[in-house]
Design a protein around this motif. Structure first.
Motif, short mmCIF file in Angstrom:
data_model
loop_
_atom_site.label_atom_id
_atom_site.label_comp_id
_atom_site.label_asym_id
_atom_site.label_seq_id
_atom_site.Cartn_x
_atom_site.Cartn_y
_atom_site.Cartn_z
N GLU A 72 1.02 -1.16 0.43
CA GLU A 72 0.60 0.33 -0.17
C GLU A 72 1.14 1.25 -0.60
O GLU A 72 0.19 2.26 -0.85
N THR A 73 1.76 0.76 0.94
CA THR A 73 2.97 2.51 0.68
C THR A 73 3.35 2.53 -0.02
O THR A 73 3.82 3.55 -0.77
N HIS A 97 1.39 3.90 -3.11
CA HIS A 97 0.77 5.37 -3.08
C HIS A 97 2.32 6.25 -2.95
O HIS A 97 1.65 7.45 -4.08
#
Length: 291
Positions: free
Chosen positions: A188-189, A192
């Motif tokens: 997820e990081t 992003h």
């Protein structure tokens, strides 16, 4: 142990814990005799000891009924028929909540088997919801193993986590829940960060609208002019569509995979749809790289 330590029976989610605590309280105070033995029948021939035992049973039954009624909410109490015997009253409560447990099990199983994690919200929060549902199923005697839960969570992940799924399926080592959460949060990081870079480049190209940009990574002197936005996701205005001779040498800017443009990237389309975005004023040749 006294009544103050007993959990209050609500709509059924805490029934098993409540039943254990009620049984322990009645046993410690010798009131369980009203549950374990039938009601004594007194006759003229009964001895003094038998009469004393009958009086003890009557008192135990009365106290047990009072404890059962006091350890429920008004809503639960109102939905269960009252009985003169504590054992009958307890059986009526058990029957009521065995029926409600079936509904709960169906709800939690449906969540684990059909739940799909959307692009909004934290991935950790979505996973914790599924873990909570599995724990509640385990308390209802429906055992969901950790390995099984890991596969259910992976199944619920959106398509933008497809690389993580492939990585798990191709490795011999299985992940536990904690490792799965760590891997998902890291992915997820990373996504992003990639989106942040994407936005910076889009803003740069939009700021230079109408100017000419050299084709990145290509020594050719041919330039492309970005003067019109996409008509829709992944579609160029006809006058901006470049001619591609060898797609196999092309590297997608979004997923870094060779063999397609970013406009044809399924992961990129999923990202746009999930975030409700459209890329405007972007020249595809300025993003995708030729080897």
């Amino acid at each position: 142990m006294n009544l103050a330590n007993i959990s209050i029976l609500t709509r059924g989610s805490n029934y098993k814990k409540w039943r254990r605590e009620i049984g322990l309280l009645l046993t410690l105070n010798d009131f369980d005799v009203a549950l374990d033995t039938p009601k004594p029948i007194l006759t003229d021939q009964c001895t003094r000891a038998e009469k004393a035992d009958a009086e003890r049973w009557v008192r135990a039954n009365k106290v047990a009924l009072s404890i059962l009624e006091s350890a429920m909410t008004d809503t639960v109490r109102g939905g269960i028929k009252k009985h003169e015997l504590a054992v009958d009253y307890l059986n009526a409560i058990e029957k009521k909540f065995k029926e409600s447990q079936k509904v709960e099990i169906s709800q939690y199983m449906a969540m684990l088997t059909t739940y799909k994690i959307e692009g909004t919200g934290s991935i950790r929060d979505h996973i914790m919801k599924m873990i909570d549902a599995a724990k509640k199923l385990n308390t209802l005697d429906v055992n969901i193993g950790e390995k099984q839960l890991v596969f259910m969570i992976l199944q619920a992940l959106p398509s933008k986590y497809s690389q993580l799924k492939v990585s798990y399926n191709t490795k011999d080592k299985s992940w536990d829940i904690d490792e799965l959460i760590t891997q998902c949060v890291q992915e997820e990081t990373r996504q992003h960060q990639e989106r942040g870079k994407d936005v910076e480049i889009v803003n740069f190209v939009q700021g230079g609208k109408g100017k000419k940009f050299n084709n990145a990574g290509n020594n050719s002197s041919k330039n492309f002019k970005c003067s019109k936005p996409y008509d829709k996701i992944g579609t160029f205005a006809n006058n901006l569509k470049p001619k591609i001779k060898n797609v196999a040498k092309l590297k997608c800017f979004f997923c870094k995979t060779r063999g397609h443009l970013r406009k044809d990237c399924e992961l990129f389309k999923d990202y746009l749809i999930a975030n409700g975005k459209e890329i405007v004023n972007v020249c595809e040749e300025s993003f995708d790289q030729w080897e």
